[in-house]
Design a protein around this motif. Sequence first.
Motif: not given
Length: 644
Positions: A143, A154, A162, A123, A139-141, A121
């Motif tokens: 996963s 987020c 979170e 941020y 947020r860039e996830d 993740r």
Amino acid sequence: MTSSSRKQSAPAGTWTSPISAAVVAAGAAPLSQVMLDGLDVCWLAGRASEAGRTTLLRQRGGQVEELTPAPFNVRTRVHEYGGGACLVKNRTAWFSHYADNRIYRVENGAEPVPVTSGGERRYADFTLDGQRQRLIVVREDHSTGAAYPVNTICAIGFDGFETVLVIGADFYAAPRMSPDGRHLAWLSWNHPRMPWQGTELWLADIAADGTLVNGRLVAGGENESITQPEWSPGGVLHFVSDRSGWWNLYHFADGVVRPLCERAAEFGGPHWTFGGSLYGFRSDDEIVCTYIQDGVSRLARLSTRDGKLQEIANPYQEIRELRVNGDTAVLLGGAPTIALELARFDLANGTREVLARSIEQLPDSGYLSVPQSISYPTSGGMTYAFYYPPQNADFEPLPGEKPPLMVIGHGGPTGMASSTLKLATQFWTSRGIAVLDVNYRGSTGFGRAYRDALRGQWGVIDVEDCVAGARYLAEQGLVDPERLVIRGGSAGGLTTLNALTFHDVFKAGASYYGVSDLKGLDADSHKFESHYNEYLIAPQPEADRLYAQRSPINHTDKLRRPMIFFQGLDDKVVPPQQSETMVDALRARGVPVAYITLEGEGHGFRKPESVVRTLEAELYFYLRVFGIPLPAGLAPVEIENLPA
């Protein structure tokens, strides 16, 4: 400085200059993300001597302290281009560490303490929600296992927990909370648009449990680009929109959007990175802002009562960032004889103090070329550029000699060439070679219509504008039409290759990790730019036909001019194969060609030794191609197919 009558005449390209390749390589320390925390000024600074890491500095009471000691690297890779990697409020700092993607907190000069668990993740663009003891972030996830990461807004509690507040759009930016803590504004947009094409400004109420309710669209859409939402001290939402054709300031009050200052000028810029700021509030009644007009930045006061704009005297022609708190304004600015620097203005008495410089020791002004802002006719009207004539305190051209010209096409391609002092440009001009830095159609700073002129025309009109600029200067008698060269990197490399492939104006060129195969570039793109070529060229299936037409890799039979290629062997954006195919084609057809590869370099060269090697090799190449005497000590380069 030596007087003109005592200057030595020598062939262009051979002039001795104190601006050596090593001086350029030592270069400028990157400065970015300026912040104000009360009377403290904070900013990010690059450390070339520490493997290029970025550190967070704070000036308090005349003393500068480092808040993020090695090995911390204050950087984020959200959208890959990052920005907005830290926040400083109430003498507490939060930042993203590049190595592990975790957010860390620093208080009172203590060691950084991790807040999040890190992993896949990322941020960016932090906002403090002090009432609820949390940060609100983009947020860039990575996963989830999906083809592309999932982007959200987020909330991250000070304990690291979170909570997703907003989800559903492809991209988010600029979460900004109202001063009373009751409302949150943010930007979003979706594929296939880029944020300078169309974004949406949203507003929601913050419920008692910290979630968002009553979300509503304030402004924006598919054909309106909005940037930098901000709240005034009294709680009025402001933003920059290009709905008029120019990025101008607006506010949203009583449910109505109203312009503050309608002007044919740009008060905003394209959202390539997070955390940018080009205006701030001195009070509810006065905004301090910067705007671009005719390619030059201005600093001004804007009355929110009557929209009157009053310029603030300053020495800068480019202003990249601006923050305001009461009578204090801080900015990053530069000019033709000023490398980028951090300055603080006292708005009450008009004084200015320089806090940090990207280059501490500048060459004597006698070796610096001051650019001329020019415009010239092209197929679309007028194109803008900065022309740098040769300048050296000790040398002048041979009698009757006109200088060679180097044309530079910037990357982006929505970037903008500025007149801020750049040693890499002065390297050439101080040796007797003129430079034209082109703001071709598609560049930022000249309104929406100029920017959108590149829609569907990348690889065509940017090339035309560079070609037209070279012809214009030759027709004006300022440069030698038989010694015109073009250089560019990445997207600018495509411009370079196409100018040499499809036009006969330039006599030689240099490609730095240049794009030669648009199809390959499309296949390797990341989420943020994965649909960008639909705008720049065309959507599928039409794109494939145009890719084939505009990719120089498919037209090597038309490329007859000497070229030098520079390629990092670790480049994942434009793999070495693209350069190698072009080199092989020229080699096989007997065209003079040189190829320099660099171990351990990717897309963009960072090592000082790489900068020295490439600059000196490029100079050697041009001198050999044009039969100019070689100065002593210049390392040779193997140029295949070039007669001795």
